[in-house]
Write an enzyme that holds these catalytic residues in place. Sequence first.
Site, short mmCIF file in Angstrom:
data_model
loop_
_atom_site.label_atom_id
_atom_site.label_comp_id
_atom_site.label_asym_id
_atom_site.label_seq_id
_atom_site.Cartn_x
_atom_site.Cartn_y
_atom_site.Cartn_z
N HIS A 78 -6.54 32.09 18.29
CA HIS A 78 -5.62 31.32 17.46
C HIS A 78 -4.99 30.16 18.25
O HIS A 78 -3.86 29.76 17.97
CB HIS A 78 -4.53 32.22 16.85
CG HIS A 78 -5.05 33.12 15.77
ND1 HIS A 78 -5.30 32.69 14.49
CD2 HIS A 78 -5.40 34.43 15.79
CE1 HIS A 78 -5.76 33.71 13.75
NE2 HIS A 78 -5.84 34.77 14.53
N ASP A 80 -7.17 27.41 19.02
CA ASP A 80 -8.01 26.21 18.81
C ASP A 80 -7.35 25.22 17.86
O ASP A 80 -7.36 24.01 18.11
CB ASP A 80 -9.45 26.55 18.40
CG ASP A 80 -9.60 27.28 17.09
OD1 ASP A 80 -8.59 27.81 16.56
OD2 ASP A 80 -10.73 27.34 16.57
N GLY A 167 -18.77 38.32 8.35
CA GLY A 167 -17.35 38.59 8.18
C GLY A 167 -16.77 39.55 9.21
O GLY A 167 -15.77 40.20 8.94
N GLY A 169 -15.93 38.53 12.41
CA GLY A 169 -15.25 37.78 13.48
C GLY A 169 -16.19 37.35 14.59
O GLY A 169 -15.74 36.96 15.67
N SER A 171 -18.49 35.00 13.91
CA SER A 171 -18.84 33.64 13.49
C SER A 171 -20.22 33.49 12.88
O SER A 171 -20.97 32.59 13.23
CB SER A 171 -18.76 32.68 14.68
OG SER A 171 -17.48 32.18 14.75
N SER A 172 -20.52 34.35 11.93
CA SER A 172 -21.77 34.16 11.20
C SER A 172 -21.72 32.85 10.42
O SER A 172 -22.74 32.18 10.25
CB SER A 172 -22.03 35.33 10.26
OG SER A 172 -21.10 35.36 9.19
N ASP A 217 -15.51 27.90 16.75
CA ASP A 217 -16.72 28.62 16.35
C ASP A 217 -17.95 27.72 16.33
O ASP A 217 -19.01 28.07 16.86
CB ASP A 217 -16.51 29.24 14.95
CG ASP A 217 -15.37 30.25 14.95
OD1 ASP A 217 -14.85 30.55 16.04
OD2 ASP A 217 -15.00 30.72 13.85
N TYR A 267 -4.42 33.33 7.57
CA TYR A 267 -4.83 32.26 8.48
C TYR A 267 -4.08 30.95 8.23
O TYR A 267 -3.44 30.42 9.15
CB TYR A 267 -6.35 32.08 8.37
CG TYR A 267 -6.96 31.24 9.45
CD1 TYR A 267 -7.47 31.79 10.61
CD2 TYR A 267 -7.05 29.85 9.30
CE1 TYR A 267 -8.05 31.01 11.60
CE2 TYR A 267 -7.62 29.06 10.28
CZ TYR A 267 -8.13 29.65 11.42
OH TYR A 267 -8.69 28.85 12.39
P1 ADP Z 1 -17.56 35.32 10.14
O1 ADP Z 1 -17.80 33.87 10.38
O2 ADP Z 1 -16.55 35.89 11.06
O3 ADP Z 1 -18.80 36.14 10.10
P2 ADP Z 1 -16.67 34.30 7.59
O4 ADP Z 1 -15.92 34.92 6.47
O5 ADP Z 1 -16.11 33.07 8.22
O6 ADP Z 1 -16.90 35.46 8.69
O7 ADP Z 1 -18.13 33.94 7.11
C1 ADP Z 1 -18.93 34.87 6.44
C2 ADP Z 1 -19.67 34.18 5.30
O8 ADP Z 1 -20.65 33.27 5.83
C3 ADP Z 1 -20.48 35.15 4.46
O9 ADP Z 1 -19.69 35.76 3.47
C4 ADP Z 1 -21.53 34.24 3.87
O10 ADP Z 1 -21.03 33.50 2.77
C5 ADP Z 1 -21.79 33.25 4.99
N1 ADP Z 1 -22.96 33.66 5.82
C6 ADP Z 1 -22.97 33.89 7.13
N2 ADP Z 1 -24.22 34.20 7.57
C7 ADP Z 1 -25.02 34.15 6.48
C8 ADP Z 1 -26.42 34.36 6.26
N3 ADP Z 1 -27.25 34.68 7.25
N4 ADP Z 1 -26.90 34.18 5.01
C9 ADP Z 1 -26.07 33.83 4.01
N5 ADP Z 1 -24.76 33.64 4.15
C10 ADP Z 1 -24.22 33.79 5.36
MG MG Z 2 -16.39 32.30 10.11
#
Ligand code: ADP
Ligand code: MG
Length: 430
Positions: A78, A80, A167, A169, A171-172, A217, A267
């Site tokens: 927290h 950045d 989801g 944390g 950073s998907s 991220d 957030y």
């Molecule tokens: P985090 O970044 O910590 O994983 P976020 O809530 O910021 O959590 O992001 C998660 C969202 O990103 C998912 O609900 C989806 O909408 C999207 N996402 C991430 N990776 C993928 C993927 N491989 N395919 C489709 N959507 C994705």
């Molecule tokens: Mg994210």
Amino acid sequence: MHRCLGSAGEKRHIALNYLIELSCNLDAALLLSPANMLSSAPLERLAREVRQSYAARYGTDPTWVVAAPGRVNIIGEHTDYNDGFVMPMAIERYVVVAAGPAKSTGNSLEVFSSATEGDCTIPVGEQLSDNLPQWGIYVGGVLQEMLAAGYPCGPLQAAIHSNVPLGAGLSSSAALEVATATMVEAALGESMDEPEKAKLCQRAENVHVGMPCGIMDQFSSAACQADRLMQLDCRSLDTKQVPFTNPDVTVLIVNSNVKRELASSAYPIRRGQCEVAAKQLGVPALRDADMAALNKMADQLEKVVYRRARHVITENARVQDMAVALESNNWALAGELMYGSHDSLRDDYEVSCDELNLLVDTAHQIGSGGGVIGSRLTGAGFGGCTVTLVETDAVEDVAQRITQTYKTTVGIEPTAFTTRPAEGAHIVES
Ligand code: ADP
Ligand code: MG
């Protein structure tokens, strides 16, 4: 710290990674033989899988395969969006995209993702369609911003595959954004400057998804290096790559497998409180304040605002101290800083939860005698993961004890895996 393991240590790390994940998730009978465990690097496997799903869907091989990693933040939480300092590393978990030219015309992308089991077609132009699924907005937002920056994607088709948990944390979302930008770079045969690419992806999440995230991220996914932690100044975007090569220390990530809705609503509230604090202190951002200035103003600040500011100011200092600790191999100090960060996030910033506290407390109780160096929640909080530095020889035992205690107490199966600092986004095949 024990002996240097060298390349044998590397192999052991990969084997452990599989072992821990499998033993936490699957029936022991499914465990692979040691030979199998070492034979297939995760990125290679993912790339192979995404190539296959692309071919199955479009009846032809992809022209490009790109990868962008998730990240784990070792310290600097927290900070950045307060123009401060962070110290993340990329993890060996990736969003991979296989792509090729499509038959249509104009700028558009036909795409599906195995993670969400959905597909969509994204026309890139004036405005993103309201009909897109949520995940399509991350992808479309990047394409839109790329078009505006002079990088039109053209007609493309793509398949997305990932082993970054959604989801949690790690950073998907940033990995998805940066992978999308890297796909367009590959298709155009152009390469963006990393800070420019990170800012563009951040803008996509801020503007199109509506998440007011900081730069960490996207910058991590775009610019981290293998075997390095990245100390990033989120104002200047200057980086210092901090070597993290000691094979006797392993990064253990434990996913609590809980996620609270509060994460997204709290957030912007925290951001707002930081802005109020900076304004009252008369500085552009909390990065410019120190504890002496904060304490001088203590009477005039709302108590909660004071505590939020204290977290940010002390956390920025902890990032600087961590760089010194790592450079001098002072693992005891590194551990203290991680626990200090967790306490501050729990008490002053109030973004922890019982599950994360349990994971960190269990690690702390195992302590240095059991091979734990330090532990803290990582990511925005209210669920998601902890990051723990562990002596490599002890990591299997530590993971087992933490996950067992958690499962017995909370009744939820946690997920644990180890990782070395990985390489940022890159083209795997073109
Ligand atoms: P985090 O970044 O910590 O994983 P976020 O809530 O910021 O959590 O992001 C998660 C969202 O990103 C998912 O609900 C989806 O909408 C999207 N996402 C991430 N990776 C993928 C993927 N491989 N395919 C489709 N959507 C994705
Ligand atoms: Mg994210």
